[in-house]
Design a protein around this motif. Structure first.
Motif, mmCIF file in Angstrom:
data_model
loop_
_atom_site.group_PDB
_atom_site.id
_atom_site.type_symbol
_atom_site.label_atom_id
_atom_site.label_comp_id
_atom_site.label_asym_id
_atom_site.label_seq_id
_atom_site.Cartn_x
_atom_site.Cartn_y
_atom_site.Cartn_z
ATOM 1 N N UNK A 163 44.587 -39.227 77.238
ATOM 2 C CA UNK A 163 44.904 -39.957 76.286
ATOM 3 C C UNK A 163 44.862 -39.841 74.272
ATOM 4 N N UNK A 164 43.543 -39.398 74.474
ATOM 5 C CA UNK A 164 43.132 -39.246 72.187
ATOM 6 C C UNK A 164 44.480 -38.120 72.197
ATOM 7 N N UNK A 165 44.888 -36.863 73.308
ATOM 8 C CA UNK A 165 45.754 -35.944 72.732
ATOM 9 C C UNK A 165 46.760 -36.890 71.914
ATOM 10 N N UNK A 166 47.456 -37.552 73.168
ATOM 11 C CA UNK A 166 48.714 -38.138 72.564
ATOM 12 C C UNK A 166 48.691 -38.998 71.884
ATOM 13 N N UNK A 167 47.204 -40.336 71.362
ATOM 14 C CA UNK A 167 47.198 -40.541 70.009
ATOM 15 C C UNK A 167 47.203 -39.842 68.708
ATOM 16 N N UNK A 168 46.335 -39.055 68.945
ATOM 17 C CA UNK A 168 46.181 -37.792 67.498
ATOM 18 C C UNK A 168 46.943 -37.017 67.649
ATOM 19 N N UNK A 169 48.054 -36.251 68.325
ATOM 20 C CA UNK A 169 49.816 -35.723 68.236
ATOM 21 C C UNK A 169 50.234 -36.969 67.642
ATOM 22 N N UNK A 170 50.498 -37.978 67.824
ATOM 23 C CA UNK A 170 50.978 -38.847 67.693
ATOM 24 C C UNK A 170 50.935 -39.748 65.273
ATOM 25 N N UNK A 171 49.511 -39.498 65.547
ATOM 26 C CA UNK A 171 49.294 -39.224 64.176
ATOM 27 C C UNK A 171 49.709 -38.246 63.371
ATOM 28 N N UNK A 175 51.856 -38.437 59.784
ATOM 29 C CA UNK A 175 51.328 -37.361 58.980
ATOM 30 C C UNK A 175 52.183 -36.332 58.433
ATOM 31 N N UNK A 176 52.523 -35.432 59.419
ATOM 32 C CA UNK A 176 54.007 -34.713 58.645
ATOM 33 C C UNK A 176 55.217 -35.454 58.259
ATOM 34 N N UNK A 177 55.802 -36.708 58.958
ATOM 35 C CA UNK A 177 56.772 -36.803 58.696
ATOM 36 C C UNK A 177 56.340 -37.482 57.096
ATOM 37 N N UNK A 178 55.723 -38.470 56.642
ATOM 38 C CA UNK A 178 54.759 -37.729 55.286
ATOM 39 C C UNK A 178 54.980 -37.297 54.390
ATOM 40 N N UNK A 179 54.564 -36.080 54.796
ATOM 41 C CA UNK A 179 54.735 -34.927 53.958
ATOM 42 C C UNK A 179 56.364 -34.352 54.233
ATOM 43 N N UNK A 180 56.970 -34.255 55.211
ATOM 44 C CA UNK A 180 58.383 -33.924 54.920
ATOM 45 C C UNK A 180 59.318 -34.522 53.835
ATOM 46 N N UNK A 181 59.026 -35.626 54.194
ATOM 47 C CA UNK A 181 59.584 -37.018 53.488
ATOM 48 C C UNK A 181 59.508 -36.994 52.460
ATOM 49 N N UNK A 198 50.351 -38.058 48.164
ATOM 50 C CA UNK A 198 51.767 -38.193 49.244
ATOM 51 C C UNK A 198 51.550 -39.141 49.905
ATOM 52 N N UNK A 199 50.293 -38.616 50.801
ATOM 53 C CA UNK A 199 50.433 -39.739 52.342
ATOM 54 C C UNK A 199 49.043 -41.045 51.906
ATOM 55 N N UNK A 200 48.292 -40.786 51.167
ATOM 56 C CA UNK A 200 47.228 -41.789 50.985
ATOM 57 C C UNK A 200 46.295 -41.411 51.789
ATOM 58 N N UNK A 201 44.948 -42.539 51.610
ATOM 59 C CA UNK A 201 43.756 -42.339 51.840
ATOM 60 C C UNK A 201 43.419 -42.762 53.488
ATOM 61 N N UNK A 202 44.624 -43.883 53.680
ATOM 62 C CA UNK A 202 44.139 -44.751 54.531
ATOM 63 C C UNK A 202 44.767 -43.687 56.107
ATOM 64 N N UNK A 203 45.836 -43.197 56.022
ATOM 65 C CA UNK A 203 46.764 -41.638 56.398
ATOM 66 C C UNK A 203 45.742 -40.780 57.020
#
Length: 282
Positions: A163-171, A175-181, A198-203
């Motif tokens: 479950x943690x692997x899934x959550x971390x992969x989603x995060x 992050x990668x989508x924000x960087x790519x965008x 680019x992605x900010x402190x929160x992410x």
């Protein structure tokens, strides 16, 4: 229990009856008290009938005891099989997590920004079956509640790992989508300052927290699974001591370093926030 009570009463009655016949044969005074006709009936009729019943009872008792022995042997074999299968089952889960830590996490543990350096992790468990519930009965028979608690804790933590692997992969995907965008991802190497802007402190902080929680749960699960396997084997030694029953022993020497708790991260949440906010300064 009722069977043995009834059989005991019948056997006792027949014993007393035959004892009476023996005493009457060698005690003339007793023979005078009881009429010869009664003595004759007891010897010639009741004696053979009692002997027949006594033989039948003895046969029934022997048959029952033999059947019980066979059933106990079957139960013992089933219990040992359940323990061995459960040990292998837990060891398979342990090896799966060993592999994940070895290839996906261990190489990045000393990295200052390991929450960014650790790549995506397989999020589907390979072992979905659970430990044979029969193990609970075996543990209870030797009053070993610790083994039961440890096994079910290890199973729960194993599920929590993924479950943690899934959550971390989603995060990490976000992050990668924000960087790519932003276009930064297409430029090759980039600094943490560029990523922050680019992605900010929160992410970044959220990804850091998810990564550290993932590592903590993984370490706890490895410890619990290893302890569960050890306790299962110890239980075999206790319950079947002197019965030539061998518990399974697994060589984990090669993976011992992955059992060691991971070192703390270079940044905690507070120090990471302070580090990132330095980039806000002119």
């Amino acid at each position: 229990m009722l069977f043995f009570v009834i059989m005991g009463a019948l056997i006792g009655a027949f014993f007393v009856f035959f004892l009476f016949l023996v005493v009457s044969a060698f005690a003339p005074d007793l023979s005078k008290v009881i009429t010869p006709v009664v003595i004759s009936v007891l010897k010639d009729v009741a004696g053979p009938v009692a002997a027949g019943f006594g033989g039948a009872i003895a046969g029934a008792v022997c048959s029952y005891l033999f059947q019980r022995k066979i059933e106990r042997e079957k139960e013992t074999k089933a219990d040992i099989s359940a323990i061995h299968k459960s040990s292998i089952h837990l060891m398979m889960k342990l090896n799966e997590l060993y592999s994940i830590k070895k290839h996906n996490i261990y190489p990045s543990l000393e990295h200052k920004l390991r929450f960014l350096d650790i790549s995506k992790i397989p999020s589907a468990p390979n072992i979905t079956d659970r430990v044979d519930p029969r193990v609970i009965d075996v543990a209870l028979s030797v009053k070993d509640a610790l083994t039961i608690d440890t096994i079910y804790l290890a199973e729960a933590r194993y599920r929590a790992c993924f479950e943690n692997f899934i959550n971390r992969n989603s995060g990490l995907d976000e992050y990668r989508a924000s960087v790519k965008q932003s276009g930064l991802g297409r430029e090759g190497g980039h600094t943490i300052k560029e990523l922050y802007r680019v992605v900010g402190e929160g992410q970044l902080v959220a990804l850091h927290m998810m990564t550290e929680q993932m590592i903590e749960v993984l370490d706890e699960t490895l410890q619990s699974l290893n302890q569960a396997v050890t306790l299962l084997n110890d239980m075999v030694a206790i319950k079947y001591k002197g019965q030539d029953v061998v518990g399974l022993r697994f060589d984990i020497t090669e993976n011992e370093k992955y059992l060691v708790k991971s070192p703390p991260p270079h940044f905690n949440v507070e120090s990471l926030v302070a580090f990132l906010r330095r980039f806000d300064e002119p």
